[in-house]
Enzyme design. Structure first.
Site, PDB file in Angstrom:
ATOM      1  N   ARG A   1      -0.729  -0.689  -8.662  1.00 48.58           N
ATOM      2  CA  ARG A   1      -2.187  -0.567  -8.148  1.00 48.58           C
ATOM      3  C   ARG A   1      -2.191   0.885  -8.253  1.00 48.58           C
ATOM      4  O   ARG A   1      -1.495   1.733  -7.530  1.00 48.58           O
ATOM      5  CB  ARG A   1      -2.406  -0.974  -6.848  1.00 48.58           C
ATOM      6  CG  ARG A   1      -3.489  -0.551  -6.394  1.00 48.58           C
ATOM      7  CD  ARG A   1      -3.935  -1.028  -5.029  1.00 48.58           C
ATOM      8  NE  ARG A   1      -3.961  -2.401  -4.951  1.00 48.58           N
ATOM      9  CZ  ARG A   1      -3.795  -3.252  -3.787  1.00 48.58           C
ATOM     10  NH1 ARG A   1      -3.318  -2.659  -2.694  1.00 48.58           N
ATOM     11  NH2 ARG A   1      -4.066  -4.471  -3.712  1.00 48.58           N
TER      12      ARG A   1
ATOM     13  N   ARG B   1     -10.642   7.072   6.840  1.00 42.72           N
ATOM     14  CA  ARG B   1     -10.387   7.449   5.207  1.00 42.72           C
ATOM     15  C   ARG B   1     -11.616   7.235   4.230  1.00 42.72           C
ATOM     16  O   ARG B   1     -11.760   7.922   3.412  1.00 42.72           O
ATOM     17  CB  ARG B   1      -9.110   6.881   4.639  1.00 42.72           C
ATOM     18  CG  ARG B   1      -7.918   7.244   5.437  1.00 42.72           C
ATOM     19  CD  ARG B   1      -6.676   6.813   4.625  1.00 42.72           C
ATOM     20  NE  ARG B   1      -6.380   5.552   5.022  1.00 42.72           N
ATOM     21  CZ  ARG B   1      -5.848   4.800   6.072  1.00 42.72           C
ATOM     22  NH1 ARG B   1      -5.273   5.712   6.966  1.00 42.72           N
ATOM     23  NH2 ARG B   1      -5.592   3.496   6.009  1.00 42.72           N
TER      24      ARG B   1
ATOM     25  N   ASP C   1       0.885  -1.097  -0.035  1.00 46.49           N
ATOM     26  CA  ASP C   1       0.040  -0.024   0.128  1.00 46.49           C
ATOM     27  C   ASP C   1       0.806   1.163   0.084  1.00 46.49           C
ATOM     28  O   ASP C   1       1.984   0.953   0.525  1.00 46.49           O
ATOM     29  CB  ASP C   1      -0.826   0.036   1.332  1.00 46.49           C
ATOM     30  CG  ASP C   1      -1.966  -0.973   1.275  1.00 46.49           C
ATOM     31  OD1 ASP C   1      -2.422  -1.167   0.031  1.00 46.49           O
ATOM     32  OD2 ASP C   1      -2.699  -1.605   2.329  1.00 46.49           O
ATOM     33  N   MET C   2       0.270   2.372  -0.440  1.00 43.36           N
ATOM     34  CA  MET C   2       1.185   3.797  -0.493  1.00 43.36           C
ATOM     35  C   MET C   2       0.536   4.526   0.894  1.00 43.36           C
ATOM     36  O   MET C   2      -0.655   4.675   0.622  1.00 43.36           O
ATOM     37  CB  MET C   2       1.129   4.240  -1.834  1.00 43.36           C
ATOM     38  CG  MET C   2       2.098   5.651  -1.572  1.00 43.36           C
ATOM     39  SD  MET C   2       3.873   4.825  -1.517  1.00 43.36           S
ATOM     40  CE  MET C   2       4.348   4.287  -3.009  1.00 43.36           C
TER      41      MET C   2
ATOM     42  N   GLY D   1      -5.638   8.424  -4.278  1.00 47.09           N
ATOM     43  CA  GLY D   1      -4.792   8.831  -3.056  1.00 47.09           C
ATOM     44  C   GLY D   1      -5.761   9.224  -2.026  1.00 47.09           C
ATOM     45  O   GLY D   1      -7.000   9.765  -2.439  1.00 47.09           O
TER      46      GLY D   1
HETATM   47  P1  FDA Z   1     -13.755   8.775  -6.312  1.00 48.45           P
HETATM   48  O1  FDA Z   1     -13.476   9.187  -4.796  1.00 48.45           O
HETATM   49  O2  FDA Z   1     -14.117   9.914  -7.116  1.00 48.45           O
HETATM   50  O3  FDA Z   1     -15.202   7.961  -6.045  1.00 48.45           O
HETATM   51  C1  FDA Z   1     -15.973   7.597  -7.298  1.00 48.45           C
HETATM   52  C2  FDA Z   1     -17.200   7.003  -6.795  1.00 48.45           C
HETATM   53  O4  FDA Z   1     -17.029   5.918  -6.012  1.00 48.45           O
HETATM   54  C3  FDA Z   1     -17.948   7.788  -5.921  1.00 48.45           C
HETATM   55  O5  FDA Z   1     -18.841   8.681  -6.488  1.00 48.45           O
HETATM   56  C4  FDA Z   1     -18.603   6.847  -4.912  1.00 48.45           C
HETATM   57  O6  FDA Z   1     -19.790   6.403  -5.835  1.00 48.45           O
HETATM   58  C5  FDA Z   1     -17.728   5.426  -4.987  1.00 48.45           C
HETATM   59  N1  FDA Z   1     -16.828   5.690  -3.568  1.00 48.45           N
HETATM   60  C6  FDA Z   1     -15.722   6.023  -3.589  1.00 48.45           C
HETATM   61  N2  FDA Z   1     -15.143   5.911  -2.432  1.00 48.45           N
HETATM   62  C7  FDA Z   1     -16.116   5.605  -1.849  1.00 48.45           C
HETATM   63  C8  FDA Z   1     -16.362   5.340  -0.069  1.00 48.45           C
HETATM   64  N3  FDA Z   1     -15.357   5.652   0.603  1.00 48.45           N
HETATM   65  N4  FDA Z   1     -17.642   4.803   0.465  1.00 48.45           N
HETATM   66  C9  FDA Z   1     -18.810   5.001  -0.793  1.00 48.45           C
HETATM   67  N5  FDA Z   1     -18.386   5.121  -1.932  1.00 48.45           N
HETATM   68  C10 FDA Z   1     -17.464   5.422  -2.568  1.00 48.45           C
HETATM   69  N6  FDA Z   1      -5.338   4.908  -1.363  1.00 48.45           N
HETATM   70  C11 FDA Z   1      -4.170   5.318  -0.956  1.00 48.45           C
HETATM   71  O7  FDA Z   1      -3.812   6.302  -0.928  1.00 48.45           O
HETATM   72  N7  FDA Z   1      -3.152   4.290  -0.877  1.00 48.45           N
HETATM   73  C12 FDA Z   1      -3.414   2.834  -1.067  1.00 48.45           C
HETATM   74  O8  FDA Z   1      -2.466   2.192  -0.823  1.00 48.45           O
HETATM   75  C13 FDA Z   1      -4.737   2.820  -1.475  1.00 48.45           C
HETATM   76  N8  FDA Z   1      -5.174   1.298  -1.731  1.00 48.45           N
HETATM   77  C14 FDA Z   1      -6.256   1.273  -2.210  1.00 48.45           C
HETATM   78  C15 FDA Z   1      -6.517  -0.154  -2.865  1.00 48.45           C
HETATM   79  C16 FDA Z   1      -7.673  -0.231  -3.873  1.00 48.45           C
HETATM   80  C17 FDA Z   1      -8.113  -1.674  -3.982  1.00 48.45           C
HETATM   81  C18 FDA Z   1      -8.714   0.654  -3.757  1.00 48.45           C
HETATM   82  C19 FDA Z   1      -9.828   0.596  -4.483  1.00 48.45           C
HETATM   83  C20 FDA Z   1      -8.450   1.825  -3.298  1.00 48.45           C
HETATM   84  C21 FDA Z   1      -7.088   2.233  -2.565  1.00 48.45           C
HETATM   85  N9  FDA Z   1      -6.972   3.407  -2.124  1.00 48.45           N
HETATM   86  C22 FDA Z   1      -5.507   3.807  -1.686  1.00 48.45           C
HETATM   87  C23 FDA Z   1      -8.072   4.411  -1.996  1.00 48.45           C
HETATM   88  C24 FDA Z   1      -7.988   5.335  -3.231  1.00 48.45           C
HETATM   89  O9  FDA Z   1      -6.839   6.343  -3.339  1.00 48.45           O
HETATM   90  C25 FDA Z   1      -9.077   6.326  -3.096  1.00 48.45           C
HETATM   91  O10 FDA Z   1      -9.156   7.078  -1.999  1.00 48.45           O
HETATM   92  C26 FDA Z   1     -10.518   5.576  -3.255  1.00 48.45           C
HETATM   93  O11 FDA Z   1     -10.524   4.751  -4.196  1.00 48.45           O
HETATM   94  C27 FDA Z   1     -11.664   6.506  -3.703  1.00 48.45           C
HETATM   95  O12 FDA Z   1     -11.199   6.894  -4.846  1.00 48.45           O
HETATM   96  P2  FDA Z   1     -12.084   6.627  -6.512  1.00 48.45           P
HETATM   97  O13 FDA Z   1     -10.818   6.416  -7.498  1.00 48.45           O
HETATM   98  O14 FDA Z   1     -12.955   5.371  -6.324  1.00 48.45           O
HETATM   99  O15 FDA Z   1     -12.793   7.752  -6.892  1.00 48.45           O
END
Ligand code: FDA
Length: 302
Positions: free
Chosen positions: A182, A283, A132-133, A186
């Site tokens: 991945r 988060r 993870d980052m 963020g």
């Molecule tokens: P965005 O935040 O724009 O969300 C798009 C849509 O997705 C929203 O409109 C909603 O419908 C849905 N959604 C998103 N988040 C939601 C929530 N919490 N609850 C409900 N619905 C939600 N970050 C990091 O800094 N270090 C890391 O190592 C990781 N690792 C990681 C692994 C995996 C498998 C995923 C999917 C994500 C991460 N993240 C992460 C988190 C990532 O950085 C980010 O904060 C979240 O994925 C939300 O961003 P989206 O790309 O989904 O888009």
């Protein structure tokens, strides 16, 4: 502003005490976390696998300040691997590891040594590991550990964050053959000096990164719930061989979409488990203000 306050609260010991002691919090946490125990994780993984979804397991914990705690975090992964092997769940599964849980902030190479043990054990049973980052102050050290681990375990992957200005350069260094990246937007509060602050800027950076990854020789892991980013990734992926990339989403978020994507692509769900859920949970609240409303409503409706 609300999300900045929630991300600040994620780092506050006082808020941790307050939120974790509220008896009704649990019901909301359960939406995002498989449970406290390994048996909860196993149950969640069996359900996901039965629906055609792959998994990556995160034993919750971060910001370890003591050696013994870092070793306990390592041991939790080793225990998980034995249970997965015994239960026939290991092949194709991945483990997500936070170096801060393994002692990254402690002197010496403790986090690297712990990560090495985790990778060796994972490799023996056909699992992979992804780092993870965490916040921007840890990126150099995480990439350095990644480089050392990849010498012995070329399949170790890493999360890279689109919001950081440096990440496009990091991606260019990581698009070599076999490199598992991945790509995430963020999840940490970062200053403007190192990170894009606006949603649109982050989205544009994410789309640019998708292009780099999909045109490269590595193994892109598109980790987003954003329908627009998923659509762009699907268009770009059409030029690639099936199985040479995957989509990823977090446990409990857009579950129906996870199943829909799994019909056409490899789809992996990030499954967190363990008692130390506070930072992870905060988060998730910060990412979507509606989650906070849902959280607060659970108190009012009782
Ligand atoms: P965005 O935040 O724009 O969300 C798009 C849509 O997705 C929203 O409109 C909603 O419908 C849905 N959604 C998103 N988040 C939601 C929530 N919490 N609850 C409900 N619905 C939600 N970050 C990091 O800094 N270090 C890391 O190592 C990781 N690792 C990681 C692994 C995996 C498998 C995923 C999917 C994500 C991460 N993240 C992460 C988190 C990532 O950085 C980010 O904060 C979240 O994925 C939300 O961003 P989206 O790309 O989904 O888009």
């Amino acid at each position: 502003m609300l999300s900045t306050a929630l991300l600040a609260a994620a780092r506050s010991e006082r808020m941790r005490g307050l939120v974790t002691s509220m008896p009704l919090t649990r019901g909301v946490v359960d939406r995002f976390v498989a449970g406290d125990g390994l048996d909860d994780a196993v149950r969640a993984v069996r359900e996901l696998n039965a629906a055609g979804l792959s998994v990556t397991l995160d034993h919750l914990g971060e910001d370890t300040r003591e050696r013994a705690q870092a070793e306990a975090a390592r041991d939790a992964y080793l225990r998980m691997f034995s249970v997965f092997e015994e239960g026939g769940l290991a092949a194709g599964a991945d483990a997500s590891v936070k170096l801060s849980a393994l002692g990254q902030a402690l002197p010496g190479e403790l986090a690297l040594d712990n990560a090495r043990e985790i990778c060796a054990a994972a490799g023996r049973i056909g699992m992979t590991v992804t780092l993870d980052m965490e916040d921007h102050t840890t990126v150099d050290s995480t990439l350095e550990v990644l480089g050392k681990l990849r010498g012995d375990f070329p399949w170790v992957g890493v999360a890279v964050q689109a919001m950081l200005r440096r990440s496009e350069g990091d991606l260019r260094d990581l698009v070599d053959e076999g490199s598992r990246v991945r790509w995430v937007k963020g999840a940490y509060a970062e200053p403007a000096s190192v990170a894009f602050q606006g949603r649109h800027e982050v989205d544009r950076a994410y789309a640019r990164g998708l292009r780099l990854l999909m045109d490269g020789d590595g193994y892109p892991m598109v980790a987003s719930h954003d329908p627009r980013m998923i659509e762009i990734a699907q268009l770009l992926a059409a030029r690639r061989q099936p199985g040479s990339y995957e989509f990823q989403m977090l446990y409990g978020i857009r579950a129906a979409e996870q199943r829909r994507l799994a019909q056409a692509h490899r789809m992996r769900v990030y499954v967190p488990y363990g008692a130390d859920w506070y930072g992870y949970f905060m988060r998730r609240l910060a990412e979507r203000p509606a989650n906070l409303v849902f959280f607060l409503r659970s108190f009012i409706s009782r």
